[in-house]
Write an enzyme that holds these catalytic residues in place. Structure first.
Site, PDB file in Angstrom:
ATOM      1  N   HIS A   1      -6.113  -5.510 -10.520  1.00 21.66           N
ATOM      2  CA  HIS A   1      -5.485  -6.497  -9.650  1.00 21.66           C
ATOM      3  C   HIS A   1      -5.198  -7.801 -10.395  1.00 21.66           C
ATOM      4  CE1 HIS A   1      -7.459  -3.750  -6.793  1.00 21.66           C
ATOM      5  NE2 HIS A   1      -6.456  -4.057  -5.989  1.00 21.66           N
TER       6      HIS A   1
ATOM      7  N   GLU B   1       0.812  -1.209   0.000  1.00 21.69           N
ATOM      8  CA  GLU B   1       0.000   0.000   0.000  1.00 21.69           C
ATOM      9  C   GLU B   1       0.847   1.262   0.000  1.00 21.69           C
ATOM     10  OE1 GLU B   1      -2.987   0.003  -0.657  1.00 21.69           O
ATOM     11  OE2 GLU B   1      -3.560  -2.060  -0.283  1.00 21.69           O
TER      12      GLU B   1
END
Length: 547
Positions: free
Chosen positions: A449, A362
């Protein structure tokens, strides 16, 4: 025909520029009057940016930009031999140009070697007067978010279809698709069904109202966890008034706060009188904070000691980590708006999502935003996600924790699938049932993703090679599109090549073909054109069908 670019005069700053990469990473003893290494690095980076800003005008002319176009310095990277990579955003008639970003590569004497443009199309608009009013554009953007993105918006906050919060529509030039035209950029904020905050940036055509682009600024990696992951680890804390705080001044003041299951604000800084935090159980609220603080510190150290990067934005400023975010929140996310990392407590508030590769993944979104700023859609979005998977994995290898043995699996400890399997596999991405092993013309239409699988597979093959093998106790068997056998150059060299490409060659619109070109340029810079590493990069892209 190639345009011959004139050498642009530079300030007499070669020593200053090359000094940027000579800053010591050791924690040298300094007198109170001596700036810390972090402060010195931040000052030197600011000085490099000032040099880049000073060159913006002459470079714009040398590149043949129009009279209404200007360059705005965003970042600068200096190689050991003095080669400079100056990253610029562009404006047209004072309006931001989306897709106008470029990187100018200069020799140490200031001569331009080459230029990477996100879009090569020339901007020449007949008018900068929009045909759609700004309030209508904002309303259209809000409606599009509700209809297609699925964000929950408060019903009584605004006449614009009930948005929770929205900025006014900003007039911009949209050039990302190679067809420059006037557009509006509008941010619509709300909340997703699982409680994740949403900050959707929509670009709409100023003449027709057509939605040209959507981009989610809050980037997430969903998962659930079953406990605290890092075990017993050292922490750097700060003492204040007889209490010890989870605040690390040696790493830009990065800190960890308790959100107490709320979703707004900065939370309460963790502090106690013992300087010992957590007991390894989820019942103790400090345990998740230990994971988060250690994850932020490890990510900082990885970037600092591997690439010489001084924090996420390379400005010496540490990020805030927020734990116990929301109630029953099964997710974690990075947000540039608060420059913070947030972790939910998982199902039943009993499984905090504070695994180490989640932190590295992240916070790498922040690094990407500060450098190439890869658009979070299409093939560039897949490269954005893959960059976070790649560097999150490298953070794991850097830390080498016994409690979290490093590997080429993503989110393997948080058991999102409920059967002990990882979220993603880098050696053969298709093992998750959705990710792509190889490039094809439809990859860009996948969720980012899953389109990330091509780049994840490339990185694994470049680092470790193809075929069946056991690495650090984990079994892998990586295939190739062309049935070639690859040896691999090692993960450290592979990471250097990827980072170099991200920070000096990738732009916001880089696709897989552009990633091949960018990593080849990076390999040539680092190891030489025609080197073993350069040839390995070329062969590995071919092995995932990127030619």
């Amino acid at each position: 025909m190639k345009r011959k670019l004139a050498a642009v005069a530079v300030l007499s700053a070669t020593a200053l520029l090359t000094g940027v990469i000579q800053v010591s990473t050791s924690a040298a003893q300094a007198s109170p009057a001596t700036p810390s290494p972090q402060a010195q690095a931040a000052e030197q980076h600011a000085a490099v940016l000032a040099v880049a800003s000073g060159q913006a005008g002459p470079l714009a002319k040398a590149l043949g930009l129009g009279d209404q176009e200007q360059l705005v310095a965003k970042d600068a990277v200096v190689d050991r031999d003095g080669t400079r990579h100056l990253r610029f955003e562009r404006t047209y008639a004072g309006l931001p140009v989306i897709g106008g970003d470029l990187v100018v590569h200069q020799k140490a004497d200031g001569a331009v070697k080459s230029v990477n443009k996100a879009v090569s199309a020339r901007i020449a608009l007949p008018s900068v007067t929009p045909e759609v009013p700004a309030d209508q554009a904002a309303a259209q953007a809000t409606g599009a978010v509700k209809a297609t993105v699925g964000v929950t918006l408060d019903a009584d906050q605004s006449p614009l279809t009930g948005v929770h919060r929205t900025g006014t529509a900003e007039l911009v030039v949209w050039a990302a698709d190679g067809n420059p035209r006037l557009a509006y950029r509008t941010t619509v904020e709300g909340e997703r069904a699982d409680g994740t905050p949403s900050s959707q940036v929509l670009v709409t055509d100023a003449a027709t109202g057509q939605v040209l682009s959507t981009h989610e600024k809050v980037q997430t990696a969903a998962g659930t966890g079953n406990g605290v992951f890092v075990g017993q680890v050292p922490l750097t804390t700060a003492e204040s008034g007889g209490r010890y705080q989870l605040k690390d001044d040696s790493r830009g003041g990065q800190s960890t706060a308790d959100m107490r299951n709320g979703t707004s604000g900065s939370g309460s800084l963790f502090a106690n009188t013992s300087n010992r935090f957590g007991d390894g159980t989820t019942a103790n609220r400090e345990s998740a904070a230990v994971d988060a603080q250690f994850g932020a510190a490890t990510t900082w150290d990885f970037y600092k000691n591997t690439f010489g990067r001084n924090g996420i934005r390379n400005d010496g400023v540490g990020a805030l980590s927020r734990v116990h975010y929301g109630s029953n929140y099964v997710n974690a996310f990075w947000s540039d708006d608060c420059f913070c990392m947030s972790y939910g407590d998982g199902s039943g508030n009993a499984a905090p999502l504070t695994e180490l590769d989640v932190a590295g993944h992240e916070m790498t979104h922040g690094v990407t935003a500060a450098t190439a700023n890869l658009n979070y859609e299409g093939e560039s979005g897949g490269l954005n996600e893959a960059t976070s998977d790649i560097m999150g994995t490298m953070v794991e290898w850097y830390s080498n924790l016994p409690s979290n043995p490093p590997n080429y699996q993503i989110g393997e400890l948080i058991n999102l699938n409920g059967n002990g399997t990882p979220l993603r596999y880098m050696d053969q991405p298709s093992k998750d049932g959705q990710s792509a092993d190889y490039w094809d013309a439809n990859v860009g239409s996948l969720d980012v993703h899953f389109s990330s699988g091509v780049a994840n597979h490339f990185f694994y093959l470049l680092a470790e090679g193809s075929g069946a093998k056991t690495i650090n106790g984990f079994s892998y068997d990586s295939p190739t599109y062309d049935n070639s056998s690859l040896a691999g150059i090692g993960r450290d060299k592979a990471a250097q090549i990827w980072y170099k490409a991200l920070t000096t060659y990738f732009t916001s619109t880089t696709d897989y073909a552009g990633a091949r070109a960018g990593t080849l340029s990076a390999a040539a810079d680092l190891y030489g054109s025609g080197s073993t590493e350069y040839n390995a990069v070329a062969a590995t892209w071919t092995a995932v069908n990127v030619n």
